[in-house]
Design a protein around this motif. Structure first.
Motif, short mmCIF file in Angstrom:
data_model
loop_
_atom_site.label_atom_id
_atom_site.label_comp_id
_atom_site.label_asym_id
_atom_site.label_seq_id
_atom_site.Cartn_x
_atom_site.Cartn_y
_atom_site.Cartn_z
N SER A 42 -56.56 1.92 66.50
CA SER A 42 -57.38 2.34 65.51
C SER A 42 -58.55 0.92 65.44
O SER A 42 -59.58 1.28 65.22
N ARG A 76 -59.96 7.84 68.09
CA ARG A 76 -60.76 8.48 67.12
C ARG A 76 -61.97 9.00 66.97
O ARG A 76 -63.03 7.54 67.44
N THR A 77 -63.00 9.36 65.64
CA THR A 77 -64.46 9.02 65.87
C THR A 77 -64.76 7.66 65.42
O THR A 77 -66.33 7.25 65.91
N ALA A 78 -64.56 7.23 64.43
CA ALA A 78 -64.23 6.45 64.38
C ALA A 78 -63.15 5.18 63.13
O ALA A 78 -62.28 5.95 63.18
N TYR A 79 -63.24 3.59 62.95
CA TYR A 79 -62.32 3.43 62.35
C TYR A 79 -62.96 3.71 60.82
O TYR A 79 -61.88 4.15 59.75
N GLU A 93 -64.61 6.37 57.28
CA GLU A 93 -65.39 7.61 57.19
C GLU A 93 -66.75 7.57 57.27
O GLU A 93 -67.36 6.69 56.72
N ASN A 125 -69.46 7.05 62.48
CA ASN A 125 -69.07 7.57 63.84
C ASN A 125 -69.61 6.60 65.03
O ASN A 125 -70.87 6.51 64.88
N ARG A 148 -60.75 12.84 63.67
CA ARG A 148 -61.60 13.00 62.50
C ARG A 148 -60.78 10.29 62.52
O ARG A 148 -60.55 10.42 63.69
N SER A 149 -61.59 9.83 62.15
CA SER A 149 -61.42 8.61 61.81
C SER A 149 -60.24 8.19 61.02
O SER A 149 -58.67 8.67 60.38
N ARG A 150 -60.15 6.95 61.26
CA ARG A 150 -59.07 6.03 61.19
C ARG A 150 -58.56 6.08 59.36
O ARG A 150 -57.54 6.72 59.12
N GLN A 151 -59.94 5.78 58.40
CA GLN A 151 -59.65 6.18 57.44
C GLN A 151 -58.83 7.64 56.67
O GLN A 151 -57.82 7.91 56.18
N GLN A 152 -59.38 8.55 57.12
CA GLN A 152 -59.10 10.22 57.16
C GLN A 152 -57.16 10.36 56.97
O GLN A 152 -56.57 10.84 57.12
#
Length: 707
Positions: free
Chosen positions: A457, A486-489, A491, A494, A516-520
Motif C-alpha cells: 500500500s 485499497r481505497t487510499a493510504y 483514511e 481516497n 478500506r484504507s491502509r490506515q484502517q
C-alpha cells in the motif's frame, strides 16, 4: 487485566462481555453492538482460563506459565546444527533408503549425511496414525515409504517404481535446480524485461535530477538509491524477517525437498558480490546486473584504475547520451517487431464476470486450502503473496507459494514489489518457469515490513511508480496483469477514483479494490459506496472487482444489484471462516451445515495437506500447523440454526455458546487447546513439548498450561 495476572484462572474477557450482553438484550440491540445474536438457550458463561500478564500481547512476558511458549530465538547456526544432529540420528533416515527400504539405493553410500540404519529407525519411529495413507487412497505408491506415518495401510509394503509420479502429475510450477543456482549466482538475464524498461525509460530508480547532480559534482548523491542485481533499491539483508513475520511454518511447508540447508549462505555470497558496485552514482548510470553489457563490464574492471568518481562520471555521460550497442539493438528490434507484438488490448483476457474469486490469503491460503475451496465451488484461485526480491533470489520457500494443483483450472499468482524493474524481472521469470492464467500485483498490503520497503500500500502514495510498474510488467509478458489496491493510504483521502480511468491504459486487465484504507487495516466496515463509485468511472475495457466483508450470498447479491458495473467480488476472510460460502452463493441459500459436515471438510483439508507436504513426520506436523492456523478463523462461525438473525455478519463477535452436539461446541471454542484437540482427532497426538500461537492473536497453546 494486568492487575489480575496472578489471581489464577479468569473468564475470557471479550467473550464474557458478549455473553452477558447477549443474555440481557434483544437481537436488534445485539446487532447494533456487533454481537452475534445467538439464541438464549444456547448461551453459556465464558470458560475459566489461566490468565497471563497481558492477554493482548502476542508474546506474553514475565509469566512463569508462558515460559514453555516463549522460547529464546535461535540463530541460523544453532538451527543448522540441530538439523545436522537430527540427520545423524536414527530418526534422520535417508529419504532414498526410506522410499525403497533398501540401503543400496542411496547414491551417496557411506558419504551420505543421513542415517542408513533401518532397524534403528523402526525402533524409534513414532507409532502410526489411524487412517489410510493419502497416496494409497488414490492407488499411487507412497513416496515416503518407511517414514510414512500410515505405513501400516500400505498394501504392498514399500513401493517400487516411480514414487514421485503423483506429485508431478498433480502439482506444477516448481523452480528447477538449474535456474535456482543461476539466481543464486545472479546470472539470469532478463532480455524482454530490460528491453521494455529501456523503452519506458525505467531502467533505474533514480530521477534525472539525481543524474544531473552526479554529473556536475562527479560524486555519489547520498539520496540516490543503489540497486542490487535484482533491481531492488535496497538489498534486503533481513529477508528472513518477512518469513518470520508471516509464518515460520512457511519454511516447513517448502515443497522442494532437495533444497540445500546452506541456501542463505549462498544468498549472502551473492550480496557480497553485489556490494562492489555500491559506488555507482545512480541507477541510470548502470542497468541491472542481469543485463550487464560489454561496456559496463569494461567499466567495472577499470573502476579501480580511474579512481571511481571520474570513471563514474564517464559512465553517466555515455549512458545518458550514447546508448550501449547491445541495448540499442534490443530497443531497435523491439521497434521493428511492433507489428508482431500483441497490443495490450489483444492479449488474452480473463473474464472475471460472475465468477467466484478466492482471494490470495497469506499463510492460510495455501494449496490444500485452495483445493478445498475449489471442491466447494470457487471458480478462480490465486496463490499467496510472494515477494519479488525473494523470488529473484531463488528462495525455495517463496517459490513454493506459486505451486498450482491440477484442479485449479483458473489460477493466478500474486507478487509484491516496490520498483518497475524488480516486478518486470519477476514476471518474466514467472512466465518462463510457471504456468499461470494471470499475475496479480499487490499494491494494497498494509503490513509494516512490506510498506517500509516501498511496496504494497506504500505505492498508493506514488501513482507514477504504480504506472511504471504496471506498464513494465504488462509490456514484458503476454500474461494478463491484474492489480489489487485499497481505497487510499490514509483514511478519508481516497484516491483510486482518480487513477481508475488510466489503469486500463497502463496495461491492467482488471483491478480489485478493497474498500478500506491502509490506515484502517481491517477495522471498521468496507466502504462499498466508494468501490461502486470507482467501478462506474472505470472504462469498459477494465474489469473492476470489489473486496471486503462478503460473508453470505445476500452480501454478494446486494453488491451485484447495487452496482452492475462490478465484474465480481473477491472473497477473503469470509472463505477462511466458512469455505462453503461458495456453495451458498451458487445455490442461493443459507447452509445450516452440521458439525459432521464441517469435520469432513477438515478431513479433506488434512488429506490434501498430507499429499502436498508429505505423510512423514515432518509433513504431518506441517499440516497440523497450517490446520491450526485455519482453525483460529473457523471458530468465529456461528451455525445458522443458532442465530436469531441471519445471515451472520463478518464484523459480529460471537459470544460463548453451546453447540447442538459436543463436536459443534468444540468447533465453536476460541481456545487454542481445543484447536489442538481437533487436530489430534485428525493427525494423532501432538509431539512432546508441542506449542502453538496463532499469528493474528495472543491465544496460544502449550502443554504445561493446558495439560
Amino acid at each position: 487485566m494486568g492487575g489480575d495476572s496472578e489471581a489464577g484462572p479468569v473468564p475470557d474477557a471479550s467473550n464474557g462481555v458478549a455473553a452477558a450482553l447477549a443474555a440481557q438484550r434483544t437481537p436488534e440491540e445485539l446487532v447494533a453492538k456487533s454481537i452475534a445474536p445467538v439464541k438464549k438457550q444456547y448461551l453459556r458463561p465464558p470458560p475459566l482460563r489461566p490468565c497471563s500478564k497481558d492477554q493482548n500481547d502476542a508474546v506474553p512476558e514475565g509469566s512463569a506459565k508462558s515460559s514453555t511458549v516463549v522460547k529464546e530465538k535461535k540463530s541460523k547456526r544453532q538451527l543448522k546444527r540441530e538439523r545436522r544432529e537430527v540427520q545423524k540420528s536414527p530418526l534422520g533416515i535417508c529419504p532414498e533408503v526410506a522410499k525403497r527400504g533398501d540401503v543400496t539405493r542411496c547414491p551417496y553410500k557411506d558419504k551420505c549425511r543421513y542415517s542408513h540404519d533401518i532397524e534403528a529407525y523402526k525402533a524409534q519411529k513414532p507409532e502410526d496414525i489411524e487412517g489410510e495413507c493419502p497416496f494409497m487412497a488414490v492407488d499411487e505408491p507412497c513416496p515416503y515409504g518407511l517414514s510414512c506415518r500410515f505405513m501400516g495401510t500400505h498394501k504392498d509394503g514399500v513401493a517400487d517404481g516411480d514414487v514421485n509420479a503423483h506429485r508431478r502429475n498433480s502439482e506444477i510450477n516448481g523452480l528447477s535446480k538449474n535456474v535456482q543456482k543461476l539466481l543464486w549466482k545472479n546470472k539470469v538475464k532478463f532480455t524482454k524485461a530490460d528491453a521494455k524498461l529501456k523503452a519506458l525509460g525505467l531502467m533505474g530508480h533514480a530521477k534525472s535530477k539525481t543524474v544531473a547532480t552526479s554529473k556536475e559534482n562527479g560524486s555519489v548523491s547520498k539520496d540516490c538509491d543503489v540497486t542490487d542485481g535484482n533491481g531492488c533499491s535496497e538489498f534486503p539483508c533481513n529477508t528472513d524477517d518477512k518469513l518470520e513475520e508471516t509464518a515460520e511454518i512457511k519454511e516447513d511447508g517448502c515443497v522442494d525437498e532437495t533444497f540445500p540447508s546452506d541456501e542463505m549462505d549462498l544468498s549472502a555470497e551473492v550480496k557480497e558480490e553485489g556490494g562492489a558496485n555500491d559506488t555507482f552514482p545512480s541507477e541510470e548510470s548502470r542497468p541491472s546486473k542481469k543485463a550487464r553489457s560489454v561496456f559496463e563490464e569494461e567499466f567495472v574492471t577499470g573502476e579501480a584504475d580511474d579512481g571511481g568518481a571520474s570513471a563514474a562520471g564517464k559512465v553517466v555521460g555515455k549512458t545518458c547520451l550514447q546508448p550501449e550497442p547491445e541495448a540499442a539493438a534490443n530497443v531497435e528490434c523491439l521497434e521493428n517487431d511492433k507489428i508482431l507484438k500483441t497490443h495490450p488490448r489483444e492479449k488474452k483476457i480473463i473474464d472475471f464476470r460472475e465468477k467466484l474469486y478466492l482471494a490470495p490469503l497469506t499463510t492460510v491460503g495455501n494449496l490444500p486450502f485452495r483445493r478445498v475451496c475449489k471442491g466447494l465451488g470457487a471458480d478462480i484461485t490465486c496463490g499467496e503473496m510472494a515477494m519479488c526480491t525473494n523470488l529473484l533470489q531463488g528462495q525455495a520457500s517463496e517459490w513454493a507459494l506459486l505451486r498450482r494443483h491440477s484442479s485449479e483450472d483458473l489460477f493466478g499468482v500474486q507478487i509484491c514489489g516496490a520498483y518497475p524493474d524488480t516486478v518486470a524481472h519477476t514476471v518474466e521469470l514467472i512466465e518462463q518457469e510457471c504456468t499461470v492464467d494471470f499475475i496479480d500485483i499487490n499494491m494494497g498490503c498494509p503490513i509494516d515490513i512490506v510498506v517500509n520497503k516501498g511496496a504494497g500500500s506504500a505505492l498508493l502514495t506514488k501513482p507514477m511508480r504504480m504506472k511504471g510498474i504496471v506498464q513494465a510488467a504488462s509490456g514484458t509478458v503476454d500474461i494478463p496483469m491484474t492489480v489489487k489496491v485499497r481505497t487510499a493510504y490514509f483514511e478519508g483521502k481516497n484516491r483510486i477514483d482518480s487513477l481508475i480511468a488510466d489503469m486500463g491504459n497502463w496495461g491492467a486487465s482488471a483491478v480489485t479494490i478493497h474498500g478500506r484504507s491502509r490506515q484502517q487495516r481491517y477495522s471498521k466496515l468496507a466502504d462499498w459506496e466508494y468501490v461502486y463509485q470507482c467501478a462506474k468511472k472505470a472504462p469498459d475495457s477494465l474489469q473492476v472487482l470489489g473486496n471486503g466483508d462478503v460473508f453470505s450470498y445476500v452480501d454478494w447479491n446486494k453488491h451485484k444489484v447495487e452496482c452492475p458495473q462490478l465484474s465480481s467480488c473477491m472473497i477473503a476472510r469470509g472463505a477462511l471462516i466458512k469455505p462453503w460460502i461458495f456453495t451458498e452463493i451458487k445455490e442461493q441459500r443459507h447452509w445450516d451445515i452440521t458439525s459432521g459436515e464441517r469435520f469432513n471438510i477438515l478431513k479433506d483439508y488434512v488429506r490434501c495437506g498430507l499429499e502436498h507436504w508429505g505423510s512423514d513426520t515432518k509433513g504431518v506436523e506441517t499440516t497440523r500447523r497450517f490446520l491450526l492456523e485455519w482453525l483460529s478463523y473457523t471458530c468465529r462461525y456461528v451455525p445458522v440454526g443458532l442465530l436469531d438473525v441471519i445471515p451472520q455478519r463478518l464484523s459480529w463477535r460471537p459470544p460463548t455458546y453451546f453447540g447442538r452436539d459436543d463436536l459443534e461446541t468444540l468447533m465453536a471454542s476460541d481456545s487454542a487447546a481445543d484447536w489442538v484437540r481437533l487436530s489430534e482427532m485428525l493427525l494423532g497426538k501432538v509431539p512432546d513439548g508441542f506449542t502453538f500461537a496463532p499469528k493474528h492473536k495472543s491465544n496460544a497453546y502449550d502443554r504445561a498450561e493446558n495439560g
